[in-house]
Write a protein that holds these residues in place. Structure first.
Motif, PDB file in Angstrom:
ATOM      1  N   ALA A  98       0.838  -1.207   0.000  1.00 49.67           N
ATOM      2  CA  ALA A  98       0.000   0.000   0.000  1.00 49.67           C
ATOM      3  C   ALA A  98       0.870   1.251   0.000  1.00 49.67           C
ATOM      4  O   ALA A  98       2.024   1.232   0.426  1.00 49.67           O
TER       5      ALA A  98
ATOM      6  N   MET B 129       1.319   4.539   1.903  1.00 53.73           N
ATOM      7  CA  MET B 129       0.922   4.933   3.253  1.00 53.73           C
ATOM      8  C   MET B 129       1.337   6.377   3.536  1.00 53.73           C
ATOM      9  O   MET B 129       2.460   6.779   3.231  1.00 53.73           O
TER      10      MET B 129
ATOM     11  N   LYS C 112      -3.913   4.492   4.241  1.00 57.39           N
ATOM     12  CA  LYS C 112      -3.339   3.538   3.296  1.00 57.39           C
ATOM     13  C   LYS C 112      -4.161   3.516   2.011  1.00 57.39           C
ATOM     14  O   LYS C 112      -5.395   3.439   2.061  1.00 57.39           O
TER      15      LYS C 112
ATOM     16  N   ARG D 175      -4.669   1.209  -1.126  1.00 55.64           N
ATOM     17  CA  ARG D 175      -4.393  -0.138  -1.622  1.00 55.64           C
ATOM     18  C   ARG D 175      -4.384  -0.132  -3.152  1.00 55.64           C
ATOM     19  O   ARG D 175      -5.321   0.360  -3.777  1.00 55.64           O
TER      20      ARG D 175
ATOM     21  N   HIS E 110       5.216  10.003   3.025  1.00 59.79           N
ATOM     22  CA  HIS E 110       4.567   8.743   2.686  1.00 59.79           C
ATOM     23  C   HIS E 110       5.603   7.652   2.458  1.00 59.79           C
ATOM     24  O   HIS E 110       6.809   7.925   2.435  1.00 59.79           O
TER      25      HIS E 110
ATOM     26  N   GLU F 237       4.632   0.584   1.352  1.00 58.72           N
ATOM     27  CA  GLU F 237       4.612  -0.511   2.322  1.00 58.72           C
ATOM     28  C   GLU F 237       5.370  -1.717   1.793  1.00 58.72           C
ATOM     29  O   GLU F 237       5.320  -2.036   0.594  1.00 58.72           O
TER      30      GLU F 237
END
Length: 282
Positions: free
Chosen positions: A184, A186, A200, A202, A230, A233
């Protein structure tokens, strides 16, 4: 005006959200065909201040697959037609902007990616592509990540020269990822629509993410918005997890940015490909 003064264009969020066409310019860098592309009506506001926007179905599934194929196949030959791959463990020019990255990035000629630069320009109400940095495709495999970072540039002679500061980040997710996959995008300091922090996003195949890393934020006269920190992930290392693919663009504040990769890349060389794409889409 998030993009600052410009002789040819500016970011008009009203146009972005309502789908009105940009006004044609008399500048020699103007590409009138961009205004003929269809508008976007699947825009979602993920966060208001700072502004994060999602655009569903920005790319078709076929366009997503083609972008992955640009770096997965050897269909093209010749130095000037190939993307340039960069593998770098760190990015950033100084101690304030360094972050850890284990993904792989390919830089493309503008002429090879007319869908990306045309559609992104239309979304932002631009009639030129001359503020975009080099188009990129980024790949994250298992256990790869991009740690917390800002996309805005640290104050330097570069941000004072042609091109100026990065004012918009634009990502297109080229494949689907599940929660179990990881991957993701983030935002450390923001709360998502689900009430959870970090916010988050996706990856969903064909969807796009737009935000503005240099809009000023909570501190007046600052060169960037710290709230847009940011990360990418980490991709989980499980038997079922896959690979994350994104197309990426950064928009500069001023005209005059000159691409440096791949060799002989230029905005002007993309004009014919953009015209053909716009003619086929209108």
């Amino acid at each position: 005006d998030l993009l600052g003064p410009s002789p040819t264009d500016n970011l008009d969020l009203a146009s972005l959200l309502t789908g009105t066409n940009p006004s044609p310019s008399s500048s020699p860098t103007c590409i009138p065909a961009l205004g003929a592309l269809p508008s976007y009506d699947k825009i979602r506001i993920l966060h208001v201040d700072p502004l994060l926007l999602a655009v569903d179905e920005f790319f078709t599934p076929e366009e997503c697959d083609r972008y992955i194929d640009l770096v997965n196949s050897d269909k093209k030959s010749g130095t000037e037609s190939k993307a340039v791959q960069i593998n770098s463990a760190t990015v950033g020019k100084d101690a304030y902007s360094k972050s850890q990255r284990t993904s792989s990035t390919w830089f493309h000629h503008f002429r090879d990616v007319p869908e990306l630069v045309s559609k992104a320009s239309r979304l932002l109400g631009l009639d030129t592509i001359h503020k975009w940095e080099e188009p990129q495709t980024v790949r994250y495999r298992k256990s790869e990540k991009f740690t917390w970072h800002l996309d805005a540039l640290s104050p330097s002679p570069e941000t004072q020269g042609p091109g100026g500061q990065r004012v918009a980040t634009f990502l297109v997710y080229l494949n689907d990822l599940t929660k179990d996959d990881g991957g993701a995008t983030m935002f450390r300091d923001l709360v998502g629509p689900d009430g959870l922090k970090p916010l988050k996003v996706r990856p969903t195949k064909g969807s796009a993410l737009l935000f503005f890393p240099a809009a000023g934020g909570i501190q007046p006269n600052t060169p960037f918005d710290i709230r847009t920190v940011h990360a990418g992930e980490i991709m989980n290392d499980t038997p079922t997890s896959g690979t994350k693919w994104i197309a990426q663009l950064w928009l500069r504040n001023n005209m005059g940015y000159r691409p440096t990769a791949p060799p002989h890349n230029s905005h002007e060389d993309a004009y014919d490909a953009i015209q053909r794409f716009c003619d086929g889409s209108s």
